[in-house]
Design a protein around this motif. Structure first.
Motif, PDB file in Angstrom:
ATOM      1  N   HIS A  38       5.562  -1.917   1.727  1.00 42.17           N
ATOM      2  CA  HIS A  38       5.831  -3.791   1.209  1.00 42.17           C
ATOM      3  C   HIS A  38       6.056  -3.653   3.005  1.00 42.17           C
ATOM      4  O   HIS A  38       6.668  -3.834   3.652  1.00 42.17           O
ATOM      5  N   MET A  39       4.800  -5.190   3.173  1.00 43.18           N
ATOM      6  CA  MET A  39       4.302  -5.820   4.752  1.00 43.18           C
ATOM      7  C   MET A  39       4.172  -7.560   4.939  1.00 43.18           C
ATOM      8  O   MET A  39       3.785  -7.866   3.695  1.00 43.18           O
ATOM      9  N   THR A  40       5.120  -8.029   5.250  1.00 46.93           N
ATOM     10  CA  THR A  40       4.877  -9.391   5.365  1.00 46.93           C
ATOM     11  C   THR A  40       4.036 -10.133   6.822  1.00 46.93           C
ATOM     12  O   THR A  40       4.822  -9.203   7.953  1.00 46.93           O
TER      13      THR A  40
ATOM     14  N   SER B  48      -6.597 -16.477  14.803  1.00 45.85           N
ATOM     15  CA  SER B  48      -6.655 -15.434  15.767  1.00 45.85           C
ATOM     16  C   SER B  48      -5.474 -14.336  16.069  1.00 45.85           C
ATOM     17  O   SER B  48      -6.003 -13.291  17.172  1.00 45.85           O
ATOM     18  N   SER B  49      -4.627 -14.101  15.123  1.00 44.33           N
ATOM     19  CA  SER B  49      -3.841 -12.942  15.093  1.00 44.33           C
ATOM     20  C   SER B  49      -3.267 -12.626  13.896  1.00 44.33           C
ATOM     21  O   SER B  49      -2.986 -14.167  13.631  1.00 44.33           O
ATOM     22  N   TYR B  50      -2.278 -12.162  14.519  1.00 45.77           N
ATOM     23  CA  TYR B  50      -1.022 -11.593  13.721  1.00 45.77           C
ATOM     24  C   TYR B  50       0.001 -11.498  13.737  1.00 45.77           C
ATOM     25  O   TYR B  50       0.075 -10.963  14.645  1.00 45.77           O
ATOM     26  N   GLN B  51       1.375 -11.505  13.202  1.00 45.03           N
ATOM     27  CA  GLN B  51       2.343 -10.709  13.055  1.00 45.03           C
ATOM     28  C   GLN B  51       2.876 -10.560  12.916  1.00 45.03           C
ATOM     29  O   GLN B  51       3.840 -10.853  11.408  1.00 45.03           O
ATOM     30  N   ILE B  52       3.076  -8.934  12.811  1.00 50.09           N
ATOM     31  CA  ILE B  52       4.427  -8.188  11.241  1.00 50.09           C
ATOM     32  C   ILE B  52       6.134  -8.910  11.526  1.00 50.09           C
ATOM     33  O   ILE B  52       6.484  -8.571  12.919  1.00 50.09           O
ATOM     34  N   THR B  53       5.969  -9.318  10.361  1.00 50.36           N
ATOM     35  CA  THR B  53       7.390  -9.707  10.856  1.00 50.36           C
ATOM     36  C   THR B  53       8.740  -9.322   9.834  1.00 50.36           C
ATOM     37  O   THR B  53      10.323  -8.852   9.927  1.00 50.36           O
ATOM     38  N   GLU B  54       7.619  -8.328   8.649  1.00 48.60           N
ATOM     39  CA  GLU B  54       8.850  -7.043   7.807  1.00 48.60           C
ATOM     40  C   GLU B  54       7.988  -6.174   7.728  1.00 48.60           C
ATOM     41  O   GLU B  54       6.928  -6.392   7.213  1.00 48.60           O
ATOM     42  N   ALA B  55       8.706  -4.858   7.567  1.00 49.97           N
ATOM     43  CA  ALA B  55       7.360  -3.597   6.610  1.00 49.97           C
ATOM     44  C   ALA B  55       9.332  -2.837   6.277  1.00 49.97           C
ATOM     45  O   ALA B  55       9.786  -3.246   6.881  1.00 49.97           O
TER      46      ALA B  55
ATOM     47  N   ASP C  31       0.865  -0.746   0.395  1.00 49.70           N
ATOM     48  CA  ASP C  31      -0.405   0.121  -0.190  1.00 49.70           C
ATOM     49  C   ASP C  31       0.755   1.114  -0.132  1.00 49.70           C
ATOM     50  O   ASP C  31       2.273   1.267   0.131  1.00 49.70           O
ATOM     51  N   THR C  32       0.144   2.296   0.103  1.00 49.04           N
ATOM     52  CA  THR C  32       0.910   3.481   0.557  1.00 49.04           C
ATOM     53  C   THR C  32       1.115   4.478   0.997  1.00 49.04           C
ATOM     54  O   THR C  32       2.265   4.830   1.933  1.00 49.04           O
ATOM     55  N   THR C  33       0.582   3.366   2.485  1.00 48.48           N
ATOM     56  CA  THR C  33       0.626   3.913   3.200  1.00 48.48           C
ATOM     57  C   THR C  33       0.941   2.488   4.370  1.00 48.48           C
ATOM     58  O   THR C  33       0.171   1.631   4.131  1.00 48.48           O
ATOM     59  N   LEU C  34       2.004   2.790   5.957  1.00 49.00           N
ATOM     60  CA  LEU C  34       1.790   1.910   6.433  1.00 49.00           C
ATOM     61  C   LEU C  34       0.867   1.196   7.563  1.00 49.00           C
ATOM     62  O   LEU C  34       0.665   0.064   6.923  1.00 49.00           O
ATOM     63  N   SER C  35      -0.353   2.595   7.622  1.00 43.13           N
ATOM     64  CA  SER C  35      -1.725   2.342   8.372  1.00 43.13           C
ATOM     65  C   SER C  35      -2.824   1.417   6.639  1.00 43.13           C
ATOM     66  O   SER C  35      -3.271   0.274   7.167  1.00 43.13           O
ATOM     67  N   GLY C  36      -2.382   1.780   5.789  1.00 41.63           N
ATOM     68  CA  GLY C  36      -3.342   0.957   4.530  1.00 41.63           C
ATOM     69  C   GLY C  36      -2.912  -0.602   4.902  1.00 41.63           C
ATOM     70  O   GLY C  36      -3.093  -1.631   4.401  1.00 41.63           O
ATOM     71  N   ALA C  37      -1.300  -0.640   4.974  1.00 40.21           N
ATOM     72  CA  ALA C  37      -0.384  -1.862   4.603  1.00 40.21           C
ATOM     73  C   ALA C  37      -0.700  -3.206   5.521  1.00 40.21           C
ATOM     74  O   ALA C  37      -1.434  -4.275   5.423  1.00 40.21           O
ATOM     75  N   GLU C  38      -1.435  -2.602   7.189  1.00 45.57           N
ATOM     76  CA  GLU C  38      -2.060  -2.821   7.796  1.00 45.57           C
ATOM     77  C   GLU C  38      -2.805  -3.381   7.981  1.00 45.57           C
ATOM     78  O   GLU C  38      -3.544  -5.083   7.966  1.00 45.57           O
ATOM     79  N   ALA C  39      -4.366  -3.021   7.339  1.00 45.74           N
ATOM     80  CA  ALA C  39      -5.513  -2.665   6.874  1.00 45.74           C
ATOM     81  C   ALA C  39      -5.877  -4.409   6.299  1.00 45.74           C
ATOM     82  O   ALA C  39      -6.549  -4.694   7.194  1.00 45.74           O
ATOM     83  N   LYS C  40      -4.967  -4.139   5.295  1.00 48.48           N
ATOM     84  CA  LYS C  40      -4.711  -5.432   4.477  1.00 48.48           C
ATOM     85  C   LYS C  40      -3.900  -6.673   5.015  1.00 48.48           C
ATOM     86  O   LYS C  40      -5.458  -7.652   4.665  1.00 48.48           O
ATOM     87  N   ILE C  41      -3.265  -5.957   5.715  1.00 51.62           N
ATOM     88  CA  ILE C  41      -2.769  -7.392   7.078  1.00 51.62           C
ATOM     89  C   ILE C  41      -4.355  -8.431   7.177  1.00 51.62           C
ATOM     90  O   ILE C  41      -4.191  -9.260   7.293  1.00 51.62           O
ATOM     91  N   ALA C  42      -4.707  -7.244   8.269  1.00 56.06           N
ATOM     92  CA  ALA C  42      -5.721  -7.672   9.274  1.00 56.06           C
ATOM     93  C   ALA C  42      -7.130  -8.264   8.576  1.00 56.06           C
ATOM     94  O   ALA C  42      -6.975  -8.981   9.157  1.00 56.06           O
ATOM     95  N   ALA C  43      -7.628  -7.446   7.445  1.00 55.57           N
ATOM     96  CA  ALA C  43      -8.444  -8.024   6.261  1.00 55.57           C
ATOM     97  C   ALA C  43      -8.109  -9.408   5.993  1.00 55.57           C
ATOM     98  O   ALA C  43      -8.489 -10.311   6.123  1.00 55.57           O
ATOM     99  N   GLN C  44      -6.967  -9.795   5.597  1.00 55.25           N
ATOM    100  CA  GLN C  44      -6.422 -11.373   5.316  1.00 55.25           C
ATOM    101  C   GLN C  44      -6.257 -12.241   6.486  1.00 55.25           C
ATOM    102  O   GLN C  44      -6.590 -13.398   6.198  1.00 55.25           O
ATOM    103  N   ALA C  45      -5.941 -11.612   7.577  1.00 55.58           N
ATOM    104  CA  ALA C  45      -6.083 -12.335   8.774  1.00 55.58           C
ATOM    105  C   ALA C  45      -7.658 -12.571   8.914  1.00 55.58           C
ATOM    106  O   ALA C  45      -7.783 -14.252   9.410  1.00 55.58           O
ATOM    107  N   GLN C  46      -8.495 -11.732   9.177  1.00 58.67           N
ATOM    108  CA  GLN C  46      -9.560 -11.883   9.254  1.00 58.67           C
ATOM    109  C   GLN C  46     -10.633 -12.926   8.696  1.00 58.67           C
ATOM    110  O   GLN C  46     -11.273 -14.029   8.208  1.00 58.67           O
ATOM    111  N   GLN C  47     -10.208 -13.011   7.204  1.00 60.38           N
ATOM    112  CA  GLN C  47     -10.568 -13.636   6.054  1.00 60.38           C
ATOM    113  C   GLN C  47     -10.439 -14.730   6.608  1.00 60.38           C
ATOM    114  O   GLN C  47     -10.703 -15.971   5.835  1.00 60.38           O
TER     115      GLN C  47
END
Length: 70
Positions: free
Chosen positions: A63-65, A49-56, A29-45
């Motif tokens: 780019h966030m993993t 139960s949780s996610y841990q950001i390992t790389e940004a 995404d273009t922002t950190l919060s936007g990338a994290e929101a996409k990660i959260a949506a993928q986790a929910q889908q």
């Protein structure tokens, strides 16, 4: 011959633990919060139960993993 047996043993153990491994997801995404929101949506889908950001990192985009756990 011994190294082949060791290799086969490692592959067997790795495949048996593969079902317990966390799922990895990425987002861009273009922002950190936007990338994290996409990660959260993928986790929910995925029903995680949780996610841990390992790389940004950022350049032109962020780019966030993350690893999902159930």
């Amino acid at each position: 011959m011994k190294s082949i047996k060791n290799f086969v043993a490692v592959i067997a153990l790795a495949s048996s633990f593969g079902t317990f491994a966390a799922q990895t997801v990425t987002a861009t995404d273009t922002t950190l919060s936007g990338a994290e929101a996409k990660i959260a949506a993928q986790a929910q889908q995925a029903g995680a139960s949780s996610y841990q950001i390992t790389e940004a990192y950022n350049g032109n985009q962020v780019h966030m993993t993350a690893e999902l756990t159930k």
